[in-house]
Scaffold this motif. Structure first.
Motif, PDB file in Angstrom:
ATOM      1  N   LEU A  94       0.846  -1.185   0.000  1.00 57.83           N
ATOM      2  CA  LEU A  94       0.000   0.000   0.000  1.00 57.83           C
ATOM      3  C   LEU A  94       0.885   1.240   0.000  1.00 57.83           C
ATOM      4  N   VAL A  95       0.610   2.143  -0.935  1.00 62.13           N
ATOM      5  CA  VAL A  95       1.406   3.357  -1.047  1.00 62.13           C
ATOM      6  C   VAL A  95       0.485   4.519  -1.384  1.00 62.13           C
ATOM      7  N   GLN A  96       0.843   5.703  -0.944  1.00 68.27           N
ATOM      8  CA  GLN A  96       0.045   6.890  -1.246  1.00 68.27           C
ATOM      9  C   GLN A  96       0.303   7.365  -2.677  1.00 68.27           C
ATOM     10  N   PRO A  97      -0.645   8.067  -3.255  1.00 63.40           N
ATOM     11  CA  PRO A  97      -0.392   8.653  -4.580  1.00 63.40           C
ATOM     12  C   PRO A  97       0.878   9.490  -4.572  1.00 63.40           C
ATOM     13  N   GLY A  98       1.658   9.339  -5.639  1.00 60.70           N
ATOM     14  CA  GLY A  98       2.945  10.015  -5.710  1.00 60.70           C
ATOM     15  C   GLY A  98       4.096   9.215  -5.151  1.00 60.70           C
ATOM     16  N   GLY A  99       3.787   8.104  -4.500  1.00 67.27           N
ATOM     17  CA  GLY A  99       4.814   7.275  -3.892  1.00 67.27           C
ATOM     18  C   GLY A  99       5.484   6.339  -4.884  1.00 67.27           C
TER      19      GLY A  99
END
Length: 124
Positions: A11-16
């Motif tokens: 799981l990663v945030q947008p832009g990651g």
């Protein structure tokens, strides 16, 4: 036993960023083209990227050009997919696959050996 095993999803945030790995066993990976493909919920499998055998020609889907980079480490019998600037639309199960020839296939259905996949979720 021939195997392709993906890892590195999460799981990663947008832009990651994430780096996926595809480890091969039972065969010498550098003889063959290896592709990364993905399948989002409710959609078919989509080709993301491919790297040919030792001459290293690479291909990318238009949707990931400039953000994803495919590479191979023949000493480790592993292919990588470095993903930056991730978007929510990149959320999918990511698979590596081969069709045991030296050049990248034109169509997704030409791949005839697949790993089990790794989940990538891009969400805030």
């Amino acid at each position: 036993q021939v195997q392709l095993v993906e890892s590195g999803g999460g799981l990663v945030q947008p832009g990651g960023s994430l780096r996926l790995s595809c480890a091969a066993s039972g065969f010498t990976l550098d003889y063959y083209a290896i592709g990364w493909l993905r399948q989002a919920p409710g959609k078919g499998r989509e080709g993301v990227s491919c790297i040919s055998n030792s001459d290293g020609d690479v291909y990318y889907a238009d949707s990931v050009k400039g953000r994803f980079t495919i590479s191979r480490d023949n000493a480790k019998n592993t292919v990588y997919l470095q993903m930056i600037s991730l978007k929510t639309g990149d959320t999918a199960v990511y698979y590596c696959a081969t069709h045991f020839t030296s050049s990248c296939p034109v169509f997704v259905n030409e791949y005839n050996y697949w790993g089990r996949g790794t989940q990538v979720t891009v969400s805030s």
